[in-house]
Design a protein around this motif. Structure first.
Motif, mmCIF file in Angstrom:
data_model
loop_
_atom_site.group_PDB
_atom_site.id
_atom_site.type_symbol
_atom_site.label_atom_id
_atom_site.label_comp_id
_atom_site.label_asym_id
_atom_site.label_seq_id
_atom_site.Cartn_x
_atom_site.Cartn_y
_atom_site.Cartn_z
ATOM 1 N N LEU A 1 -53.293 -0.408 13.600
ATOM 2 C CA LEU A 1 -52.731 -1.772 13.316
ATOM 3 C C LEU A 1 -51.577 -1.684 14.656
ATOM 4 N N SER A 2 -51.325 -2.804 15.084
ATOM 5 C CA SER A 2 -50.258 -2.783 16.296
ATOM 6 C C SER A 2 -49.407 -3.905 16.105
ATOM 7 N N GLY A 3 -48.131 -3.977 16.535
ATOM 8 C CA GLY A 3 -47.350 -5.019 16.692
ATOM 9 C C GLY A 3 -46.190 -4.806 17.782
ATOM 10 N N SER A 4 -45.679 -5.804 18.297
ATOM 11 C CA SER A 4 -44.668 -6.004 18.963
ATOM 12 C C SER A 4 -43.274 -5.597 18.366
ATOM 13 N N PRO A 5 -42.352 -4.957 19.458
ATOM 14 C CA PRO A 5 -41.066 -4.756 18.731
ATOM 15 C C PRO A 5 -40.527 -5.894 18.030
ATOM 16 N N ARG A 6 -39.859 -5.841 16.604
ATOM 17 C CA ARG A 6 -39.187 -6.844 16.096
ATOM 18 C C ARG A 6 -40.175 -7.556 15.282
ATOM 19 N N GLN A 7 -41.617 -7.465 15.311
ATOM 20 C CA GLN A 7 -42.702 -7.857 14.556
ATOM 21 C C GLN A 7 -42.785 -7.262 13.386
ATOM 22 N N SER A 8 -43.376 -7.569 12.346
ATOM 23 C CA SER A 8 -43.687 -6.804 11.092
ATOM 24 C C SER A 8 -45.252 -6.619 10.967
ATOM 25 N N VAL A 9 -45.509 -5.499 10.485
ATOM 26 C CA VAL A 9 -46.907 -4.857 10.135
ATOM 27 C C VAL A 9 -46.920 -4.734 8.602
ATOM 28 N N THR A 10 -48.326 -4.940 7.933
ATOM 29 C CA THR A 10 -48.459 -4.658 6.883
ATOM 30 C C THR A 10 -49.763 -3.696 6.558
ATOM 31 N N ILE A 11 -49.469 -2.534 6.062
ATOM 32 C CA ILE A 11 -50.598 -1.815 5.845
ATOM 33 C C ILE A 11 -51.069 -1.844 4.369
ATOM 34 N N SER A 12 -52.488 -1.837 4.370
ATOM 35 C CA SER A 12 -53.033 -1.801 2.834
ATOM 36 C C SER A 12 -53.466 -0.545 2.580
ATOM 37 N N CYS A 13 -53.679 -0.380 1.410
ATOM 38 C CA CYS A 13 -53.988 0.789 0.805
ATOM 39 C C CYS A 13 -55.047 0.493 -0.486
#
Lengths: 110, 125
Positions: free
Chosen positions: A10-22
């Motif tokens: 996953l990737s994102g720019s600074p200050r963005q949000s990322v959500t990792i699923s499991c």
């Protein structure tokens, strides 16, 4: 026992949000509120980021949060920072005093 | 200082055994168990098993049953993981990790809050 399924990257720019699923099964993630998340930088030991689905240990920034719905747990990083670039692994208790880890997700900060 | 210090890198031939140590300091050794986790090159983390430092209860991952033995020495607050009949796919970094156990020697917290820095075990002919 099969590894829990995580997105490979996953990737994102600074200050963005990322959500990792499991994603697991009703025998592990779905049956116990014992999902933990670990951050791993190359060549370093894993670091506990979240325990018991959503508890944040002392010293872990509050931009890290965890949740669970059914057989899927999630780790959200709100307000990405450069130092958050790492591999992330979920881990679930799987009964009979055994554990299973996720396949791991590489988070890149663009 | 609360820490787990692991032994140094090992190179073994296929069929040999390896014993990795994990010395604990800065906390009450017998109040916790030690789990062992490994990471093969380019792969994810794999849980191997645990041992209670209180009463030496153990549980091993099914795929390693018969090849792995975990022990502790409370006099030196050290945990050990021995893996026998080594194969090339046992090449990995091996980590010890602490988990809190109750007074009967069973896991009481279901996460690993302290890790060693890892021991590279290379299996090669």
């Amino acid at each position: 026992q099969s590894a829990l399924t995580q997105p490979r990257s996953l990737s994102g720019s600074p200050r963005q949000s990322v959500t990792i699923s499991c994603t697991g099964t009703s025998s592990d993630v779905g049956n116990y509120n014992y999902v933990s998340w670990y951050q791993k930088h190359p060549g370093k030991a894993p670091k506990l980021m979240i325990s018991d689905v959503s508890k944040r240990p002392s010293g872990v920034p509050d931009r890290f949060s965890g949740s669970k719905s059914g057989n899927t747990a999630s780790l959200t990083i709100s307000g990405l920072q450069a130092e958050d670039e790492a591999d992330y692994y979920c881990c679930s208790y799987a009964g009979s005093y055994t554990y299973v880890f996720g396949t791991g997700t590489k988070v890149t900060v663009l | 200082q609360v820490q787990l210090v692991q032994s140094g890198a090992e190179v073994k031939k296929p069929g040999a055994s390896v014993k990795v140590s994990c010395k604990a300091s800065g906390y009450t050794f017998t109040s916790y168990g030690i789990n062992w986790v490994r990471q093969a090159p380019g792969q994810g983390l794999e849980w191997m098993g645990w041992i209670s430092a209180y009463n030496n209860n153990t549980d091993y991952a099914q795929k390693l049953q018969g090849r792995v033995t975990m022990t502790t020495d409370t006099s030196t607050t050290t945990a050990y993981m021995e893996l026998r009949s080594l194969r090339s796919d046992d090449t990995a970094v091996y980590y010890c990790a602490r988990a809190y156990y109750d007074s009967s020697g069973q896991p009481a917290e279901w996460y690993f809050d302290l890790w060693g820095r890892g021991t590279l075990v290379t299996v090669s002919s």
